[in-house]
Enzyme design. Structure first.
Site, PDB file in Angstrom:
ATOM      1  N   LYS A   5      55.263 -12.962   3.914  1.00 46.18           N
ATOM      2  CA  LYS A   5      54.966 -11.757   4.706  1.00 46.18           C
ATOM      3  C   LYS A   5      54.360 -10.646   3.837  1.00 46.18           C
ATOM      4  CE  LYS A   5      58.750 -12.777   7.932  1.00 46.18           C
ATOM      5  NZ  LYS A   5      58.194 -12.844   9.308  1.00 46.18           N
ATOM      6  N   LYS A  18      60.338  -6.164   9.061  1.00 43.44           N
ATOM      7  CA  LYS A  18      60.478  -7.599   9.336  1.00 43.44           C
ATOM      8  C   LYS A  18      61.329  -8.179   8.226  1.00 43.44           C
ATOM      9  CE  LYS A  18      55.868  -7.835   9.025  1.00 43.44           C
ATOM     10  NZ  LYS A  18      55.563  -8.495  10.294  1.00 43.44           N
ATOM     11  N   THR A  27      56.263 -11.044  16.371  1.00 45.62           N
ATOM     12  CA  THR A  27      56.492 -10.369  17.654  1.00 45.62           C
ATOM     13  C   THR A  27      56.634  -8.871  17.424  1.00 45.62           C
ATOM     14  OG1 THR A  27      58.785 -11.071  17.372  1.00 45.62           O
ATOM     15  CG2 THR A  27      57.474 -12.262  18.987  1.00 45.62           C
ATOM     16  N   LYS A  57      55.273  -5.356  19.511  1.00 51.62           N
ATOM     17  CA  LYS A  57      56.077  -4.167  19.844  1.00 51.62           C
ATOM     18  C   LYS A  57      55.395  -2.897  19.353  1.00 51.62           C
ATOM     19  CE  LYS A  57      60.013  -7.181  19.329  1.00 51.62           C
ATOM     20  NZ  LYS A  57      60.878  -7.801  18.296  1.00 51.62           N
TER      21      LYS A  57
HETATM   22  C1  26W Z   1      66.907 -23.711   8.722  1.00 45.55           C
HETATM   23  C2  26W Z   1      66.558 -22.353   8.300  1.00 45.55           C
HETATM   24  C3  26W Z   1      65.666 -21.692   9.264  1.00 45.55           C
HETATM   25  C4  26W Z   1      66.132 -20.613   9.982  1.00 45.55           C
HETATM   26  C5  26W Z   1      65.312 -19.990  10.899  1.00 45.55           C
HETATM   27  C6  26W Z   1      64.378 -22.145   9.454  1.00 45.55           C
HETATM   28  C7  26W Z   1      63.570 -21.512  10.359  1.00 45.55           C
HETATM   29  C8  26W Z   1      64.041 -20.459  11.093  1.00 45.55           C
HETATM   30  C9  26W Z   1      63.178 -19.808  12.133  1.00 45.55           C
HETATM   31  C10 26W Z   1      62.364 -20.847  12.875  1.00 45.55           C
HETATM   32  C11 26W Z   1      62.313 -18.765  11.523  1.00 45.55           C
HETATM   33  C12 26W Z   1      61.745 -17.838  12.515  1.00 45.55           C
HETATM   34  O1  26W Z   1      62.405 -16.937  12.989  1.00 45.55           O
HETATM   35  N1  26W Z   1      60.463 -18.005  12.836  1.00 45.55           N
HETATM   36  C13 26W Z   1      59.739 -16.962  13.534  1.00 45.55           C
HETATM   37  O2  26W Z   1      59.730 -17.216  14.917  1.00 45.55           O
HETATM   38  C14 26W Z   1      59.126 -16.147  15.614  1.00 45.55           C
HETATM   39  C15 26W Z   1      59.255 -16.417  17.089  1.00 45.55           C
HETATM   40  O3  26W Z   1      58.431 -17.455  17.474  1.00 45.55           O
HETATM   41  C16 26W Z   1      57.673 -15.981  15.192  1.00 45.55           C
HETATM   42  O4  26W Z   1      57.143 -14.847  15.832  1.00 45.55           O
HETATM   43  C17 26W Z   1      57.587 -15.790  13.674  1.00 45.55           C
HETATM   44  O5  26W Z   1      56.229 -15.784  13.272  1.00 45.55           O
HETATM   45  C18 26W Z   1      58.334 -16.893  12.969  1.00 45.55           C
HETATM   46  O6  26W Z   1      58.390 -16.662  11.571  1.00 45.55           O
END
Ligand code: 26W
Length: 816
Positions: A552, A546, A654, A658
């Site tokens: 994490k 991850k 997720t 998997k």
């Molecule tokens: C602005 C910077 C930024 C970039 C990406 C802020 C936040 C993000 C994403 C929201 C982070 C992300 O990928 N979150 C993940 O989303 C998944 C799908 O729902 C979850 O399974 C994860 O727990 C979560 O960390």
């Protein structure tokens, strides 16, 4: 309408003829790349035939359409997956064999589109797969980043980032739709004018950028349904300055073009952490504006300017706040270009939009400086101001005098634009991505909004596509399942539960174990090929894969291994079941501490490898460049799935799903979807440890990591090893900052804010129990593994999408 599948012979014929026509060569003298392209084009032809069959149907049935807006779509390679969804994988495999083509070599020629960071982007890709499988009309919209997420190499234990130029040999799967290009406008100023007796607004003196769409088809499993993933590419509108060019000022002449095209140049590598870069804001508006413009053009072509019908004919979904400027953009177009008044435009807009939140980490909630928004997007900013004015007036009626609360809920406050508040205030529904995450949204993150309108808040647990993550990635297990329970699970993944009785069938468990072993062999070859390291497939394969982030807790994993190492070194009679600990993780390039944790993992790895007895029982591998295709080889080989986040921090996860689907047993905290995995498999088929989210919340004021250091000698020992040169003889200061952060905190923050030391002892006991079970009660272990696969059907994204559709989108499946 029936579209025939190609037979093996037709496939062979097509590949041979494409090689002739495109490259003027025969199979025997073609390069791997040429063969890849010939096979890819053959598959694409089959997919596009189905596209033609289904596209007219959507128009004819005047079906409502979903626009899933997401800054990331981590789709992974397409070719093998399309063979699976076409349901003639076997014909392809035989055809390639008969042509003497080595399949895996050809599959690996396909560049992986790295258009995402992690969970959020991969979720969007799984969703598109399920939307097509369920025949729901949809379009995914994102940016065509020229450089995807960086490729990672490990050099001397450190992460090094290399550019991911995934388009350099072209992309066989995309079709350029230059005819549907639109213009996106930045900067300038807003002019008021009067038309038909009304005050109107228009942007003057702006900078225009062309957004050019490229479409990639997403075929539904065993159907003729094809939805498109639309990727927008930025192109300069102003031609290069010929006068300057002729004077030899080549750089100056092309400067503007370079600047404009930077918008779709590179994917930001921050995951769960915001970087307030102006270029990122430009990207977000570029995606939002282009997608909304296209959607309205498409609507108007069929339904004319009947804007009141918009919410019946389309729905926008914003995947986290990144594309949320689509909301004021729709308002802008409806008012400034289509002539609607504010109230009507607002009502239509709210009914068209829905929002999913994917993180509760404060540092990941997007806020933009007001001055940046005002300068870059003057008209959008005006609309945000008016939205905020009306919102605050309504909030004042609901919460008279409660200024602090109103400030927390406002769109504009303290010189910032709060994107999450914009989303909650201006959409019909807001949902979380697991039970616990949705609870936290209701009770903490958005508690003020929830008290006003609890109905608005939904919880829909994430899912993964079993077609890629089981059928494609683990064909050996898929075949075993077919033999045991038939193949209905392919269309109806909850039928995996039919496997449950087989958990008690010793002969079946043996077969299941053989499949796992064959996947471990495949992984071992992969690791040898990619990084020249050997792993032993007879050991427990324990995987944490991850993004690298403190919450994490990869750090807790590696400190646990170090404790184990110390026990072995101290006591010549200490033995444990041999285990291979595999880490796969990219760290954002600017996230210093995450990169240091990568170095630490590699340093512990070297330490263990030097010890004759410890290295018999422990092996550590840092798998370079973890990405979708690496995951496809890694996950089916895992015995143990590490899901260690501090409770309350991982929205869902997720990867956990998997691994479970592929028969790995989870060791994890009660966080994200681990909670639901626990509910599915029961306490005897998962290893839960550590604090609960409530305990975490209750401990913030009182937790002192130094107390653990003082009372737990094994914990103290590994901390000392961070600074005494054990791990970095050449530079004893190397890991000092980790030591410091765990014991004293930094920048005024608390020590060990993710409770690594607090949870370490219970983690180590759970790991010990797991190792004992694997070694001494192996039958029971295999039973757990089978039960995990059997209970994983609920985590198929077909279930997730069905729930979104029932509760939010209300799309009708196309009849094809
Ligand atoms: C602005 C910077 C930024 C970039 C990406 C802020 C936040 C993000 C994403 C929201 C982070 C992300 O990928 N979150 C993940 O989303 C998944 C799908 O729902 C979850 O399974 C994860 O727990 C979560 O960390």
């Amino acid at each position: 309408m029936i579209v025939e599948r190609l037979t093996k012979d037709q496939i062979k014929e097509s590949i041979v003829s494409k090689l002739q026509r495109h490259f003027g060569c025969e199979t025997s003298d073609a390069t791997d790349d040429q063969i890849y392209q010939a096979v890819a084009l053959t598959v694409r032809d089959e997919v596009m035939k189905r596209r033609t069959a289904s596209r007219g149907e959507r128009k004819r049935q005047q079906a409502k359409k979903l626009y899933y807006l997401s800054a990331e779509f981590l789709v992974g390679r397409a070719m093998h997956n399309n063979m699976v969804t076409l349901v003639n994988e076997n014909a392809y495999m035989e055809a390639l064999d008969e042509l003497g083509i080595e399949k895996s070599r050809i599959f690996e020629r396909e560049p992986e589109p790295g258009l995402g960071n992690g969970g959020l982007g991969r979720l969007a890709a799984c969703f598109l797969d399920s939307l097509s499988a369920l025949k729901l009309p949809a379009m995914g919209c994102t940016i065509r980043y020229e450089l995807g997420l960086f490729r990672q190499r490990i050099v001397d234990g450190f992460q090094v980032e290399l550019p991911d130029n995934w388009l350099k040999n072209g992309n066989s799967w995309e079709i350029c739709r230059a005819d549907q290009a639109v213009e996106v406008r930045f900067n300038g100023y807003v002019e008021e004018y009067v038309e038909d007796g009304r005050i109107k607004f228009r942007l003057m003196n702006y900078n225009a950028v062309q957004a050019v769409p490229y479409d990639m088809p997403v075929l539904g499993y065993d159907s003729n349904m094809v939805n498109m993933l639309r990727t927008w590419s930025a192109r300069s509108i102003t031609p290069i300055d010929m006068q300057e060019f002729n004077r030899g000022q080549y750089v100056a002449a092309t400067e503007d073009k370079e600047l404009v095209e930077a918008i779709s140049k590179v994917l930001y590598p921050e995951d769960n952490h915001k970087e307030g870069k102006e270029l990122r804001l430009k990207q977000q508006y570029f995606l939002s504006s282009a997608s909304v413009q296209y959607a309205l053009n498409d609507f108007e072509k069929t339904y004319g300017p009947n804007w009141h019908m918009l919410p019946d004919k389309l729905v926008f979904h914003v995947n986290d706040t990144h594309p949320s400027l689509a909301i004021p953009e729709l308002m802008r177009i409806l008012m400034d270009e289509k002539g609607l008044g504010w109230d009507e435009a607002e009502d239509i807009t709210r009914r068209c939009f829905n929002y999913t939140n994917h993180t509760v980490l404060q540092e990941a909630l997007e806020r933009w400086p007001q001055h940046m928004m005002r300068t870059l997007l003057p008209r959008i900013y005006m609309i945000l101001e008016e939205m905020n004015r009306r919102l605050c007036a309504a909030l004042f009626d609901a919460f008279p005098g409660q200024w602090e609360r109103i400030g927390r809920m406002a769109i504009l406050a303290y010189d910032q634009v709060h994107m999450a508040n914009l989303c909650v205030a201006m959409t019909s529904t807001t949902n979380g991505v697991s039970q616990i995450h949705s609870d936290i949204l209701r009770k903490q993150t958005f508690k003020d909004y929830c008290s006003l309108d609890p109905q608005k808040f939904l919880g829909i647990t994430n899912g993964i596509t079993h077609r890629r993550w089981l059928m494609q990635a683990n064909p050996a297990l898929a075949n075993l399942l077919n033999e045991a329970i038939g193949d209905s699970w392919r269309k109806n993944p909850q039928d995996l539960e039919k496997l449950l009785p087989f958990a008690d069938d010793a002969a079946f468990r043996d077969e299941f174990a053989k499949v796992k072993y064959s996947n471990k062999l495949r992984l071992a070859e992969f690791i040898t090929r990619n990084q020249g390291e050997a792993i032993d497939p007879n050991t427990i394969i324990d995987v944490q894969a991850k993004r690298l982030h403190e919450y994490k807790r990869q750090l807790m994993n590696i400190l646990g291994v170090l404790v184990l190492y110390n026990r072995i070194v101290d006591n010549p009679n200490y033995t444990v079941a041999p285990r291979t600990y595999i880490f796969g993780a990219k760290a954002s390039a600017g996230y210093y501490r995450a990169k240091l944790i990568i170095k630490l993992i590699n340093s512990v790895k070297e330490l263990v490898a030097r010890h004759p007895r410890a290295s018999q029982m422990i092996k550590i591998v840092f798998l370079q460049n973890y990405c979708v295709s690496a995951a496809e080889t890694l996950i089916p080989a895992a015995d143990v799935s590490e899901q260690l986040s501090t409770a309350g921090k991982e929205a869902s996860g997720t990867g956990n799903m998997k691994f479970m689907m592929n028969g790995a047993v989870t060791i994890g905290t009660m966080d994200g979807a681990n909670v639901e995995i626990f509910q599915q498999v029961g306490p005897e088929n998962i290893y839960i440890f550590g604090m609960s989210a409530d305990e975490v919340d209750a401990s913030y004021g009182s937790y002192r990591s130094s107390g653990i250091y003082e009372t737990m000698p094994e914990v103290r020992r590994v901390l000392e090893q961070l600074i005494d040169g054990t791990l970095s003889p050449d530079n004893p200061h190397m890991f000092q900052e980790l030591y410091h952060a765990l014991l004293f905190g930094d920048g005024g923050g608390m020590a060990d804010p993710y409770f690594v030391l607090k949870d370490l002892p219970s983690y180590i006991s759970a790991q010990y129990q797991l190792g004992e079970d694997y070694e001494k009660r192996h039958d029971l272990w295999l039973r757990k593994a089978v039960i995990n696969t059997a209970k994983s059907g609920i985590f198929a994204s077909d279930r997730t999408i069905a729930e979104y559709n029932e509760q939010i989108w209300h799309l009708n499946p196309l009849e094809l």
